[in-house]
Design a protein around this motif. Sequence first.
Motif, PDB file in Angstrom:
ATOM      1  N   SER A  32       0.814  -1.215   0.000  1.00  0.00           N
ATOM      2  CA  SER A  32       0.000   0.000   0.000  1.00  0.00           C
ATOM      3  C   SER A  32       0.848   1.266   0.000  1.00  0.00           C
ATOM      4  CB  SER A  32      -0.936   0.008   1.211  1.00  0.00           C
ATOM      5  OG  SER A  32      -0.179   0.053   2.409  1.00  0.00           O
ATOM      6  N   CYS A  33       2.168   1.131   0.169  1.00  0.00           N
ATOM      7  CA  CYS A  33       3.030   2.318   0.190  1.00  0.00           C
ATOM      8  C   CYS A  33       4.312   2.120  -0.595  1.00  0.00           C
ATOM      9  CB  CYS A  33       3.347   2.722   1.628  1.00  0.00           C
ATOM     10  SG  CYS A  33       4.172   1.431   2.574  1.00  0.00           S
ATOM     11  N   SER A  34       4.353   1.161  -1.490  1.00  0.00           N
ATOM     12  CA  SER A  34       5.540   0.962  -2.318  1.00  0.00           C
ATOM     13  C   SER A  34       5.145   0.409  -3.673  1.00  0.00           C
ATOM     14  CB  SER A  34       6.536   0.014  -1.630  1.00  0.00           C
ATOM     15  OG  SER A  34       5.978  -1.281  -1.496  1.00  0.00           O
ATOM     16  N   CYS A  35       5.934   0.768  -4.677  1.00  0.00           N
ATOM     17  CA  CYS A  35       5.696   0.268  -6.030  1.00  0.00           C
ATOM     18  C   CYS A  35       7.033   0.101  -6.733  1.00  0.00           C
ATOM     19  CB  CYS A  35       4.774   1.206  -6.808  1.00  0.00           C
ATOM     20  SG  CYS A  35       5.455   2.862  -7.088  1.00  0.00           S
ATOM     21  N   LYS A  36       7.018  -0.724  -7.763  1.00  0.00           N
ATOM     22  CA  LYS A  36       8.240  -1.077  -8.477  1.00  0.00           C
ATOM     23  C   LYS A  36       8.229  -0.470  -9.865  1.00  0.00           C
ATOM     24  CE  LYS A  36      11.090  -5.064  -9.761  1.00  0.00           C
ATOM     25  NZ  LYS A  36      11.172  -6.540  -9.738  1.00  0.00           N
ATOM     26  N   GLY A  40      13.814   0.726 -10.292  1.00  0.00           N
ATOM     27  CA  GLY A  40      13.964   0.470  -8.867  1.00  0.00           C
ATOM     28  C   GLY A  40      12.636   0.434  -8.146  1.00  0.00           C
ATOM     29  N   VAL A  41      12.640   0.878  -6.902  1.00  0.00           N
ATOM     30  CA  VAL A  41      11.452   0.800  -6.052  1.00  0.00           C
ATOM     31  C   VAL A  41      11.227   2.149  -5.375  1.00  0.00           C
ATOM     32  CG1 VAL A  41      10.429  -0.280  -4.017  1.00  0.00           C
ATOM     33  CG2 VAL A  41      11.721  -1.668  -5.638  1.00  0.00           C
ATOM     34  N   VAL A  42       9.981   2.612  -5.399  1.00  0.00           N
ATOM     35  CA  VAL A  42       9.575   3.771  -4.608  1.00  0.00           C
ATOM     36  C   VAL A  42       8.928   3.230  -3.337  1.00  0.00           C
ATOM     37  CG1 VAL A  42       8.110   5.811  -4.485  1.00  0.00           C
ATOM     38  CG2 VAL A  42       9.241   5.224  -6.638  1.00  0.00           C
ATOM     39  N   ASP A  43       9.512   3.534  -2.202  1.00  0.00           N
ATOM     40  CA  ASP A  43       9.070   2.933  -0.944  1.00  0.00           C
ATOM     41  C   ASP A  43       8.917   4.017   0.119  1.00  0.00           C
ATOM     42  OD1 ASP A  43       8.441   1.314   1.152  1.00  0.00           O
ATOM     43  OD2 ASP A  43      10.300   0.164   1.137  1.00  0.00           O
ATOM     44  N   LEU A  44       7.682   4.203   0.585  1.00  0.00           N
ATOM     45  CA  LEU A  44       7.393   5.219   1.598  1.00  0.00           C
ATOM     46  C   LEU A  44       7.416   4.654   3.016  1.00  0.00           C
ATOM     47  CD1 LEU A  44       4.373   7.017  -0.154  1.00  0.00           C
ATOM     48  CD2 LEU A  44       6.816   7.534  -0.348  1.00  0.00           C
ATOM     49  N   THR A  45       7.859   3.411   3.153  1.00  0.00           N
ATOM     50  CA  THR A  45       7.841   2.758   4.467  1.00  0.00           C
ATOM     51  C   THR A  45       8.520   3.574   5.566  1.00  0.00           C
ATOM     52  OG1 THR A  45       7.780   0.575   3.422  1.00  0.00           O
ATOM     53  CG2 THR A  45       8.483   0.655   5.715  1.00  0.00           C
ATOM     54  N   PRO A  46       9.681   4.222   5.301  1.00  0.00           N
ATOM     55  CA  PRO A  46      10.316   4.996   6.380  1.00  0.00           C
ATOM     56  C   PRO A  46       9.467   6.147   6.896  1.00  0.00           C
ATOM     57  CG  PRO A  46      11.886   4.550   4.610  1.00  0.00           C
ATOM     58  CD  PRO A  46      10.536   4.139   4.101  1.00  0.00           C
ATOM     59  N   LEU A  47       8.422   6.531   6.154  1.00  0.00           N
ATOM     60  CA  LEU A  47       7.567   7.640   6.585  1.00  0.00           C
ATOM     61  C   LEU A  47       6.370   7.172   7.404  1.00  0.00           C
ATOM     62  CD1 LEU A  47       7.534   9.768   3.300  1.00  0.00           C
ATOM     63  CD2 LEU A  47       8.940  10.096   5.338  1.00  0.00           C
ATOM     64  N   THR A  48       6.300   5.883   7.696  1.00  0.00           N
ATOM     65  CA  THR A  48       5.155   5.332   8.412  1.00  0.00           C
ATOM     66  C   THR A  48       5.129   5.792   9.867  1.00  0.00           C
ATOM     67  OG1 THR A  48       5.241   3.362   7.024  1.00  0.00           O
ATOM     68  CG2 THR A  48       3.937   3.215   9.042  1.00  0.00           C
ATOM     69  N   SER A  62      -8.848  25.925   2.527  1.00  0.00           N
ATOM     70  CA  SER A  62     -10.264  26.023   2.871  1.00  0.00           C
ATOM     71  C   SER A  62     -10.485  26.166   4.374  1.00  0.00           C
ATOM     72  CB  SER A  62     -11.011  24.793   2.357  1.00  0.00           C
ATOM     73  OG  SER A  62     -10.514  23.629   2.985  1.00  0.00           O
ATOM     74  N   GLY A  63      -9.478  25.915   5.158  1.00  0.00           N
ATOM     75  CA  GLY A  63      -9.610  25.943   6.610  1.00  0.00           C
ATOM     76  C   GLY A  63      -9.744  24.562   7.215  1.00  0.00           C
ATOM     77  N   ASP A  64     -10.065  23.541   6.376  1.00  0.00           N
ATOM     78  CA  ASP A  64     -10.116  22.162   6.873  1.00  0.00           C
ATOM     79  C   ASP A  64      -8.697  21.648   7.130  1.00  0.00           C
ATOM     80  OD1 ASP A  64     -12.814  22.326   6.577  1.00  0.00           O
ATOM     81  OD2 ASP A  64     -12.905  21.144   4.718  1.00  0.00           O
ATOM     82  N   LYS A  65      -8.620  20.578   7.901  1.00  0.00           N
ATOM     83  CA  LYS A  65      -7.326  19.941   8.169  1.00  0.00           C
ATOM     84  C   LYS A  65      -7.347  18.502   7.662  1.00  0.00           C
ATOM     85  CE  LYS A  65      -6.339  22.744  12.273  1.00  0.00           C
ATOM     86  NZ  LYS A  65      -6.063  22.723  13.736  1.00  0.00           N
ATOM     87  N   PHE A  66      -6.165  18.000   7.370  1.00  0.00           N
ATOM     88  CA  PHE A  66      -6.052  16.658   6.812  1.00  0.00           C
ATOM     89  C   PHE A  66      -4.901  15.912   7.480  1.00  0.00           C
ATOM     90  CE2 PHE A  66      -8.258  19.164   3.727  1.00  0.00           C
ATOM     91  CZ  PHE A  66      -9.175  18.310   3.148  1.00  0.00           C
ATOM     92  N   SER A  67      -5.137  14.599   7.685  1.00  0.00           N
ATOM     93  CA  SER A  67      -4.100  13.718   8.232  1.00  0.00           C
ATOM     94  C   SER A  67      -3.891  12.555   7.277  1.00  0.00           C
ATOM     95  CB  SER A  67      -4.497  13.187   9.618  1.00  0.00           C
ATOM     96  OG  SER A  67      -4.614  14.243  10.549  1.00  0.00           O
ATOM     97  N   TRP A  68      -2.636  12.109   7.184  1.00  0.00           N
ATOM     98  CA  TRP A  68      -2.313  10.999   6.267  1.00  0.00           C
ATOM     99  C   TRP A  68      -1.155  10.192   6.842  1.00  0.00           C
ATOM    100  CZ3 TRP A  68       1.990  11.321   2.355  1.00  0.00           C
ATOM    101  CH2 TRP A  68       2.096  10.130   1.615  1.00  0.00           C
ATOM    102  N   ASN A  69      -1.245   8.875   6.683  1.00  0.00           N
ATOM    103  CA  ASN A  69      -0.181   7.982   7.140  1.00  0.00           C
ATOM    104  C   ASN A  69       0.089   6.917   6.085  1.00  0.00           C
ATOM    105  OD1 ASN A  69       1.681   7.266   9.251  1.00  0.00           O
ATOM    106  ND2 ASN A  69       0.465   5.426   9.598  1.00  0.00           N
ATOM    107  N   PRO A  70       1.290   6.882   5.510  1.00  0.00           N
ATOM    108  CA  PRO A  70       1.608   5.818   4.553  1.00  0.00           C
ATOM    109  C   PRO A  70       1.683   4.459   5.249  1.00  0.00           C
ATOM    110  CG  PRO A  70       3.165   7.658   4.406  1.00  0.00           C
ATOM    111  CD  PRO A  70       2.390   7.839   5.657  1.00  0.00           C
ATOM    112  N   CYS A  71       1.334   3.441   4.521  1.00  0.00           N
ATOM    113  CA  CYS A  71       1.547   2.033   4.921  1.00  0.00           C
ATOM    114  C   CYS A  71       0.586   1.497   5.978  1.00  0.00           C
ATOM    115  CB  CYS A  71       2.969   1.786   5.427  1.00  0.00           C
ATOM    116  SG  CYS A  71       4.256   2.303   4.290  1.00  0.00           S
TER     117      CYS A  71
END
Length: 465
Positions: A32-36, A40-48, A62-71
Motif C-alpha cells: 500500500s506504500c511501495s511500487c516497483k 527500482g522501487v519507490v518505498d514510503l515505508t520509512p515515513l510510516t 479552505s480551513g479544513d485539516k487533513f491527516s495521512w499515514n503511509p503504509c
Amino acid sequence: MATRYQVILAISLTVLPLVSFGEITKCDKLTSCSCKTDKGVVDLTPLTGTNGPRFKDFPAPSGDKFSWNPCKPFSEGKCKGVAACQIQNLIPPSYFNIGSQDSATFSIDQGLKLTYNADTFFDQPGAPNTARTTKVSLVCDESNDPGELTVDGETPAGSAVYLMTLTSKYACEAIPSSEGGISVGTVLDIILLVGAALYICVGVGFQKYARKAEGREIFPNYSFWVGLPGLIRVEDLWLDTLATMPDDDRCRQLGDYMTNFWGSMFKDISATTGDQFSWNPCKPFTEGGCKNVAACQIQNANPPAYFNIGTQDSAKFQVKNGALTLTYTATTFLGSELEAGFLRTAIITLVCDKTVEGTLKATGEKPASSGKYLMTLTSKYACESSGSDVTVTYSLSVGSILVITFVSLLVVYVAVGVSVQKFVRKAEGKEVIPNLNLWSSLPGLIKAGFLFTVKCGKGGQYDNI
C-alpha cells in the motif's frame, strides 16, 4: 569550418534536453506504500507513523485539516482504521474517512500519484453515501529527508477529491543491490546463524533427553568438534603417539579423536575420595596450578590445591593382567624445589566398549598416600582398529543429516523471509512470501529449460527463458 567534435557537441546539446532522465512511466504496486518501476522501487515505508498518522492535521486553504499515514492504518476522532482523514472546520469538528490502505493504487498522471478511496456516510439519518478520493502527488527530492507535505484540500470544491503533495527523498526510485533489498550475503548470514542456533538447541535436547547424555557429552557431535582442529592440521599428531608404543600394541591408540585442543577432554571428574581429576589424551593442558600437564589432581581443600600427576612425554602403554593401561608420571615439589620431589603416577585403564563414545571414572589415590591415582576410560576409541585408520560411526547417516539440515534451513528461510516481508517491508497478502516472483516463475523456467534441452535448442526461443 566546424570540426567533427564541434558538430558532435552541437548535436548533443540539441538532443539531450529532449531526453527525460528519471521520469517514471510505470510503477507496479508492491504494497500500500511501495511500487516497483523499471529502474527500482519507490518505498514510503520509512515515513510510516506508528503511534498515529505521520502527517497530522495539516491545514488546507479552505480551513479544513487533513491527516495521512503511509503504509499503516490509523484512527483519529471518528476516522477509524483509515489511510487519510479530513477534519472539517466546524464546531465541533467533523471527521471523514477519505481513503483506506487497502484501496491504495499507484498511477502516472502528470507524475507519480498514490490514490486512496473510501465511502463516507454523513451523520444525519438517511444521508446519502459520498465516495471520496485522496490523491497524493509524489515528488522526488533527494535532499528532502524525511519529506514535506502540502495540502490543497478539496479541488475543485464539492468534488470530494482531495489533493496533497509529498516532496521527499522517499518518493525517489531506490535501486536495490538485489531484488530482495537485503543482500544475498546478509540472507546467508541470517540463515547460518539461525541454523547454528537450531543445531545447538535441537542437538542438546536430543542428546540430553533421547540419548540421556550428561556433562559435555550433551553437546551434539562433541568429539568431532573438539577434534576438528587436529583433523585440519597437516601433521598427523597421533602418529607421534603410535611411534612410542610397542609393535604389538601399535593398533591400539586413542589418537586425536578424544583430544581437547583448548583444555582437558575430561575435566574435574570426581573421585570417591572427594578430590577431582582432569585428563587430556595426546596434548598438554593447563588448569589452575597444573601447567602443561596430561593429568591433574584437584585436592579437596579450601582453596583447592592443584598437583601435576603426569606429563604427556612420560606416557607409556602397558599390559597388566590382560588389561591395557596408559601410565603418566610427574615429580611434584610440595614446598620449594630444593626439597625432595614427590613422584606421582596416573594409571588409566583402557576398557573397550564400541557403544560408548567415552566416559571416565576416577577412583582416586589408591592405596592412600601412595602417589598412584587410578582412573578407568570406557570408550570405543580404546578398542583395537584394523589398521592406521579409525572409523568413527554415527547413529545418523550423512543423508539423514543432510535432510535434517535442508528442512531446518527451509523452515528458517520461510520464517525469516515472511517476517522481513511483513514487518520490515510491510508486504500484504501473497507478497509476504519471500522471493515470490522467483518461486512463481520457477516451474515455467524449469519447463522451458527442459524443452530447450530435449530439442537441443531447435524450434524454440531461448530468450523466453
